[in-house]
Structure formats: C-alpha cells, structure tokens
Design a protein around this motif. Sequence first.
Motif, mmCIF file in Angstrom:
data_model
loop_
_atom_site.group_PDB
_atom_site.id
_atom_site.type_symbol
_atom_site.label_atom_id
_atom_site.label_comp_id
_atom_site.label_asym_id
_atom_site.label_seq_id
_atom_site.Cartn_x
_atom_site.Cartn_y
_atom_site.Cartn_z
ATOM 1 N N ASP A 105 -70.433 -54.181 -30.050
ATOM 2 C CA ASP A 105 -71.298 -53.137 -29.631
ATOM 3 C C ASP A 105 -72.549 -53.988 -28.532
ATOM 4 O O ASP A 105 -73.788 -53.794 -29.113
ATOM 5 N N ARG A 106 -72.489 -53.784 -26.953
ATOM 6 C CA ARG A 106 -73.306 -54.207 -26.424
ATOM 7 C C ARG A 106 -74.007 -53.597 -26.307
ATOM 8 O O ARG A 106 -75.029 -54.395 -25.892
ATOM 9 N N GLU A 107 -74.148 -52.115 -26.683
ATOM 10 C CA GLU A 107 -75.437 -52.030 -26.039
ATOM 11 C C GLU A 107 -76.243 -51.775 -27.552
ATOM 12 O O GLU A 107 -77.302 -52.349 -26.779
ATOM 13 N N PHE A 115 -76.373 -55.712 -8.610
ATOM 14 C CA PHE A 115 -77.813 -55.474 -9.230
ATOM 15 C C PHE A 115 -77.816 -54.268 -9.878
ATOM 16 O O PHE A 115 -77.519 -53.489 -9.594
ATOM 17 N N LEU A 116 -78.477 -54.874 -11.234
ATOM 18 C CA LEU A 116 -77.769 -53.633 -12.422
ATOM 19 C C LEU A 116 -79.673 -52.511 -12.212
ATOM 20 O O LEU A 116 -80.900 -53.280 -12.451
ATOM 21 N N THR A 117 -79.725 -51.624 -11.329
ATOM 22 C CA THR A 117 -80.960 -50.945 -11.527
ATOM 23 C C THR A 117 -80.411 -49.105 -11.699
ATOM 24 O O THR A 117 -79.173 -49.321 -11.677
ATOM 25 N N THR A 118 -81.360 -48.125 -11.849
ATOM 26 C CA THR A 118 -81.490 -47.289 -12.407
ATOM 27 C C THR A 118 -82.336 -46.543 -11.816
ATOM 28 O O THR A 118 -82.191 -45.477 -11.701
ATOM 29 N N THR A 125 -85.342 -47.928 -20.055
ATOM 30 C CA THR A 125 -84.896 -47.983 -21.394
ATOM 31 C C THR A 125 -83.238 -47.545 -21.070
ATOM 32 O O THR A 125 -82.690 -48.436 -22.712
ATOM 33 N N SER A 126 -82.432 -47.420 -20.625
ATOM 34 C CA SER A 126 -80.934 -47.190 -20.819
ATOM 35 C C SER A 126 -80.344 -47.965 -20.004
ATOM 36 O O SER A 126 -79.084 -48.923 -20.646
ATOM 37 N N TYR A 127 -80.858 -48.989 -20.059
ATOM 38 C CA TYR A 127 -79.510 -50.749 -19.695
ATOM 39 C C TYR A 127 -79.250 -50.512 -20.579
ATOM 40 O O TYR A 127 -77.717 -50.816 -19.856
ATOM 41 N N PRO A 128 -79.487 -50.496 -22.001
ATOM 42 C CA PRO A 128 -78.180 -51.658 -23.145
ATOM 43 C C PRO A 128 -77.042 -50.284 -22.819
ATOM 44 O O PRO A 128 -75.753 -50.860 -22.695
ATOM 45 N N HIS A 129 -77.139 -49.213 -22.932
ATOM 46 C CA HIS A 129 -76.360 -47.921 -22.742
ATOM 47 C C HIS A 129 -75.460 -48.394 -21.678
ATOM 48 O O HIS A 129 -74.167 -48.777 -21.622
ATOM 49 N N LEU A 130 -76.178 -48.734 -20.460
ATOM 50 C CA LEU A 130 -75.680 -48.847 -19.370
ATOM 51 C C LEU A 130 -74.988 -50.345 -19.182
ATOM 52 O O LEU A 130 -74.006 -50.618 -18.615
ATOM 53 N N ILE A 131 -75.643 -51.504 -19.600
ATOM 54 C CA ILE A 131 -75.051 -52.896 -19.700
ATOM 55 C C ILE A 131 -73.109 -51.993 -21.046
ATOM 56 O O ILE A 131 -72.216 -53.121 -20.562
ATOM 57 N N ARG A 133 -92.215 -51.657 -23.889
ATOM 58 C CA ARG A 133 -90.078 -51.367 -24.099
ATOM 59 C C ARG A 133 -89.250 -52.196 -23.029
ATOM 60 O O ARG A 133 -88.310 -52.907 -23.884
ATOM 61 N N TYR A 134 -89.922 -53.225 -22.039
ATOM 62 C CA TYR A 134 -89.274 -54.339 -21.264
ATOM 63 C C TYR A 134 -88.738 -55.623 -22.514
ATOM 64 O O TYR A 134 -87.821 -55.871 -22.366
ATOM 65 N N ALA A 135 -90.473 -55.104 -22.641
ATOM 66 C CA ALA A 135 -89.749 -56.806 -23.894
ATOM 67 C C ALA A 135 -89.477 -57.010 -24.820
ATOM 68 O O ALA A 135 -88.140 -57.938 -25.406
ATOM 69 N N GLU A 136 -89.263 -55.635 -25.005
ATOM 70 C CA GLU A 136 -88.379 -55.192 -27.095
ATOM 71 C C GLU A 136 -86.958 -55.589 -26.114
ATOM 72 O O GLU A 136 -86.129 -55.248 -27.311
ATOM 73 N N MET A 137 -86.758 -54.864 -25.175
ATOM 74 C CA MET A 137 -85.357 -55.084 -24.246
ATOM 75 C C MET A 137 -84.365 -56.900 -23.803
ATOM 76 O O MET A 137 -83.898 -56.458 -23.970
ATOM 77 N N GLY A 138 -85.780 -57.498 -23.823
ATOM 78 C CA GLY A 138 -85.490 -59.199 -23.368
ATOM 79 C C GLY A 138 -85.765 -58.789 -22.708
ATOM 80 O O GLY A 138 -85.118 -59.564 -21.308
#
Length: 558
Positions: A468-470, A376-379, A388-394, A107-112
């Motif tokens: 759409d940044r997400e 820094f961006l964390t949940t 996996t919600s990081y794109p939504h947060l961005i 999942r991490y790799a799939e998001m970059g």
Amino acid sequence: MLIKLSGGTIYDPAHGIDGKAMDIFVRDGRIVEKPRDGERIDQEYNLAGKVVMAGAIDMHTHIGGGKVNIARTMLPEDHRHDPAAHSDLCRAGCGHAVPSTLTAGYRYAEMGYTAGFEPAVLPMNARQAHLEMGDTPMIDKGGYAMLGSDDLFLRMLAAKQDQNAINDYVAWTIAASQGIGIKVVNAGGINAFKFNQRFLDLDEQNSYYGITPREVLKTLARAVHELGVPHPLHVHGNNLGVPGNVETTLNSMAGVEGYPMHLTHIQFHSYGTEGDRKFSSGAARIAEAINKQKNISADVGQILFGQTVTASGDQMSQFRNAGAGSPHKSVCMDIECDAGCGVVPFKYKDQNFVNALQWAIGLEIFLLVDDPWRIFLTTDHPNGAPFTSYPHLIKLLMDKTFRNDMFASLNLDAQKMSTLASIDREYSLYEIAIMTRAGAAKLVGLHDRGHLGVGAAADITVYTDIADREKMFEKPDYVFKDGQLIVKDGNIVRVVWGATHTVKPEFDRGIEKEIKQYFDKYLTIKMDHMKVSNDEIEGDGRGKVIVQECKGRREKTA
C-alpha cells in the motif's frame, strides 16, 4: 559524530542507483565516504529491508506570501481543527487546506519532505514572504520572483530596450527578492486586467503597452537562460481553466523558440472543447509535445476531491472563477504596479463532470509523459489539493488497479471523455524518486540536495516497503535533516529550521539608476527598501541563506 545507515535499499537516481543495498555514512550534516577500518561509528541504524531515498522536494507549493494569508482568513473553519502539536517539541499550529506555517513544516517533515519552494514571490512583498517561510520549521525553502506583468518590465519591453538591460533587471529582481528563479503568471494578463481586458491569449496585445504574452515569455525565458539561472522560466500560462486553452499551451511551448521553460500546474492548461459540454481532455496532445520538446518541463497540479482554497496571482482567472466559489466568497486585489492576486475557496466533487475530468486529465499527463526527469509531482498546493494528499497521489500513479477503481466511481460522462482506464503504466519507486527528489533538485538548481552522493546534505528519508504505497509514503520510519534525526515512525522528534536557497546571477549595477528613477516616480516605497538582506532572513538565528551556483553570465548580447 559519525552515523552509519546500514543495509538499506537505496534509490538514488542522480547516481543511477535503483534499489541496491548499501551503507550511507553521515558526519557534520553531510554524506561522507566510508570511513577507514577501525574508525569509530558513533551511531548506527539497521535499515535492512527498508527503502532509502533523499529527502523529498516540493518544487511548487504556496507556503509564503500575502495571498497565502488571505487564503487562511477565507476559511476560518479550516483552522478549528487539525492541531499540529504531536509532542511537547512542537509549537501549536492548525489548518488543513492552507495550514499555518508551523503545521506546514511539521506535515511536510512527517511525510519525508525536507524542502519546499514558494512559486510566486511578488518582489514588492518578498520580505513578508521570506518572514513567513522563515517561520516554517523542518524544511528548506526558497521562492521564484514574479515578473511579466510588472509595469517597469512592460515599459522596458514596449520601449524595445535591448536584451542586456532586461537581463540586468531580471538579475537585479532575483537578488533584491532573494529568489532562486523567475515566475511568470498569465504573462501580461495580470496587467491587462487592470485595463479591463478579461482574456489575453498568446498573441493578443495588452491594450495599453501593445505587448503580447508571446513576447513576454520569450524575452524572460531568454533572460533566465542567458543569466545562467539553473531553474528555467517558471510559467503559469495564459487562459488558466478556460476550455480550449490546450492550444494556448502548445503555442506557448513553441513560442519560446527552444529556450528552457517550465510549465506549472499544466493540468489546468490542458483543456479541449470536444463533446456536448465543450470541455475535454487535451492531455495526450500536451504529453506528446513535452515528449518531443526537450527544453520543456512541467509539473501537473493534480486535483483531488474535497475542500480546498484556490490562491493565485492570476486575478484575471480568479475573477472569472469567483462565481464558482464554495463557500461563495472571494477576494481579488491589486498590488502596487507589480501584480495582483485572487483567492476563491473551492470544493472539488467526484460526481461533478468538470472536476472528475480534471482529475483524469492530470493523471493522463503523469502517465503519458515518458521522461520522469521532466514531469513533477504537485497539486499546486492548495489550488488542486493540500500537499498532505501526496501519498494518495503517489498510490494513484503506482497502482493501476487502485486508480481504475477510483476512476470507475466518478461521474459517468467524465469517464466517457477520458482514456485513463486504458493506460497501463505504473510508476516505479525509482521514477517516484526522480520526480520528487533527483529531478526536482536538478530543476530548481539544488546542487547538494536530492541525492545521496558523497558531499550531499544528509537529507534522508527511510520507508518500510509495503504494497500500500499510500500508507508507505505517508509515514516514514526515519527522516534526517542535515544529518539530524527529526522524524521517527512518522512523528516529530526534533524541531529544526531549514535554510533559504537563492541564486545570485551577475548584472550591471548601472541598471539601478533606471530602477530607482521608476520607484521614485511611481511607487510608494523606495528601491532600497524593497531589497531583502541576508540579515533579515538569518537574523533570528533559525535559518541561513545558501547561494546555489549559477552557470555564470554569458557574453552580452550584441
């Protein structure tokens, strides 16, 4: 093999590059200078119009250690879906709130993302944490060793041992645990809980040792600084989740007296007591303090709505939270004389007053802290939400209209207690690249990651630039790990195993005599058994240990 990534729009804050069309050349897993005219290019990718950044780095994510496994067992229903095997390349995995090791890496790799750091490696349990992280594919990893409630450290502090001895103990702990930094969880509070204290504020003494959290934080912050460890003391503050804890957090910032300190999941430590419900946002005060105090950095620990599970070394706070578990179950446990942990499943709801205000508080902090190099961006995965919600947060950070539309749908009383709708700031791609790449690498101490300069590891993520940044950030076009293409169009095309990053600060080996005596007298294992060797991390051939540079040991304190 020489690879050319041509014409991409580069965002590389470490070198001040803000959206410039450039070529990148890669050989043997590293970014290299432009080759001489006529030199053969073995493979070329045309990235014209694409956004190119270094691989993203999650500097605080719970992906290894005993409490993570407990969290998985607490939500068996979470592991009945979400298979990670997208192709024959991937071994099966599952899970959403607390995914399996395999799923986490995929999942991490799939998001970059190309690196993630476990923020709470209990030294007594470091071997298991490293084995678990070693089974996480695709990404580099590392961990922060936990101190501050361990019996030996508190004994040393109570006996007023000099700073040099404490520095040696801290450095020994990092080396034995194969850590890259030091983490404090509820300074002294995990230990105080064992003596039936249920709260421990910054200047309240541990009932057994007579030590205050302020003393713990200042002593450890000083030790980390004097040892030259790049990552500042990583602090989970006292009184997590308690209304009014904004005062504790502000006092903690001042209490380290100028030494560098990183405050983690600060959203959970930014609560006031205003209003009819005696729960309010302290975000503006927290952001103002961070803006003024350049020695302080923070990650947010943003909550997002839905089911997750909270897992923390802070069993004092988790004991308080157990009654709010959803589903209603919990685990709290003690671990040797070192620390403890608590695991409580939780579901955040947008119509719940407290949850809605927590959501707004996190975003207020993001938007009110001026310097993206120190926020820094964390949940706090999985405590606030799965990573996996990081794109939504961005998207929430980059799109004010989207953010305000979501805010308008929340609990009405929570809306009245927040100033979020009046904040106009929208993050830029450059700022996103700072806090998820360049800034994160600098904070953790990854000298060859998080940037696209010559000599850097070729960890590179390529996105299509869409409004759409997400959608943009959830599915990159390409991800390269150490120069190898591992993701194409959001799908895994090659499975790789990242490195484990550590630091090795110098220390006086004489400290081992005192440590060994303590182990022999009080603990169930021997001192040498606790040490994690390079062979244990590298032995299966899938990973390697990379020792990042310390600044060098300073002169001993007089």
